[in-house]
Design a protein around this motif. Structure first.
Motif, mmCIF file in Angstrom:
data_model
loop_
_atom_site.group_PDB
_atom_site.id
_atom_site.type_symbol
_atom_site.label_atom_id
_atom_site.label_comp_id
_atom_site.label_asym_id
_atom_site.label_seq_id
_atom_site.Cartn_x
_atom_site.Cartn_y
_atom_site.Cartn_z
ATOM 1 N N LEU A 16 0.825 -1.206 0.000
ATOM 2 C CA LEU A 16 0.000 0.000 0.000
ATOM 3 C C LEU A 16 0.862 1.260 0.000
ATOM 4 C CD1 LEU A 16 -2.844 -1.069 2.447
ATOM 5 C CD2 LEU A 16 -2.967 -0.826 -0.026
ATOM 6 N N ALA A 17 1.975 1.222 0.691
ATOM 7 C CA ALA A 17 2.877 2.375 0.709
ATOM 8 C C ALA A 17 3.477 2.601 -0.673
ATOM 9 C CB ALA A 17 3.975 2.161 1.751
ATOM 10 N N GLN A 18 3.840 1.535 -1.370
ATOM 11 C CA GLN A 18 4.374 1.679 -2.728
ATOM 12 C C GLN A 18 3.319 2.268 -3.668
ATOM 13 O OE1 GLN A 18 5.829 -2.106 -4.001
ATOM 14 N NE2 GLN A 18 7.765 -1.925 -2.877
ATOM 15 N N ILE A 19 2.087 1.836 -3.508
ATOM 16 C CA ILE A 19 1.011 2.375 -4.357
ATOM 17 C C ILE A 19 0.828 3.858 -4.075
ATOM 18 C CG2 ILE A 19 -1.475 2.293 -4.788
ATOM 19 C CD1 ILE A 19 -1.317 -0.740 -4.339
ATOM 20 N N ASP A 20 0.856 4.249 -2.801
ATOM 21 C CA ASP A 20 0.704 5.661 -2.457
ATOM 22 C C ASP A 20 1.836 6.496 -3.046
ATOM 23 O OD1 ASP A 20 -1.639 5.260 -1.120
ATOM 24 O OD2 ASP A 20 -0.687 5.030 0.856
ATOM 25 N N ARG A 21 3.073 5.981 -2.962
ATOM 26 C CA ARG A 21 4.203 6.720 -3.525
ATOM 27 C C ARG A 21 4.075 6.823 -5.048
ATOM 28 N NH1 ARG A 21 7.111 3.749 0.322
ATOM 29 N NH2 ARG A 21 7.756 2.251 -1.240
ATOM 30 N N ALA A 22 3.575 5.782 -5.698
ATOM 31 C CA ALA A 22 3.431 5.807 -7.159
ATOM 32 C C ALA A 22 2.360 6.805 -7.589
ATOM 33 C CB ALA A 22 3.086 4.417 -7.679
ATOM 34 N N LEU A 23 1.334 6.962 -6.772
ATOM 35 C CA LEU A 23 0.269 7.903 -7.123
ATOM 36 C C LEU A 23 0.723 9.350 -7.015
ATOM 37 C CD1 LEU A 23 -2.822 6.216 -5.437
ATOM 38 C CD2 LEU A 23 -2.279 6.318 -7.868
#
Length: 155
Positions: free
Chosen positions: A7-14
């Motif tokens: 979830l943290a990786q997805i947030d950073r990608a967004l």
């Protein structure tokens, strides 16, 4: 890898606004394909010859004069025989329409008869439904006849 890491990786990608060098590829504009060369137009010579023969037979023109008049009418230019060409074209169109009418007359008559039978059946159905009478079975069919075949025999 834990769920929180994903979830943290997805947030950073967004929220990542940087662009990699290969994302900015561009290509020169493609040139439109060359236009196809013009093809010669097929002229309905049989119809033209038929019209020329009619002008010769009915208006007393020579074959050459009739052909010149027909070709001029195709181009849209006026000649001394333009009225004769127009009259023959109108006459041909009238004759063709009469032939079409004659050909379609039996077809239209059969359609009219079928539609009349349909109207009669609808009126009969409406009259039967308004009287509250049950629809009678047709005498030419057995009582058991149905789309599913005869009833199964009971043991």
């Amino acid at each position: 890898m834990r769920t929180e890491d994903v979830l943290a990786q997805i947030d950073r990608a967004l929220t990542d606004c940087t662009v990699s060098p290969d994302a900015m590829r561009c290509r020169p504009a493609e040139e439109p394909p060359a236009a196809a060369p013009p093809r010669p137009v097929a002229v309905p010579t049989a119809g033209r010859e038929f019209l020329v023969r009619r002008l010769v037979d009915r208006h007393g023109l020579t074959r050459a004069a009739a052909l010149r008049a027909v070709l001029a009418a195709e181009r849209g230019t006026s000649t001394e025989h333009a009225e004769a060409v127009q009259a023959e074209v109108r006459a041909l169109a009238g004759e063709m329409m009469q032939r079409l009418r004659d050909a379609f007359r039996p077809l239209v008559a059969s359609w009219a008869a079928a539609m009349q039978r349909l109207v009669d059946a609808a009126q009969h159905l409406q009259a039967t439904a308004s009287k509250g009478q049950p629809v009678r079975r047709r005498p030419d069919r057995p009582a058991w006849q149905s789309p599913y075949g005869p009833p199964l025999k009971r043991r």
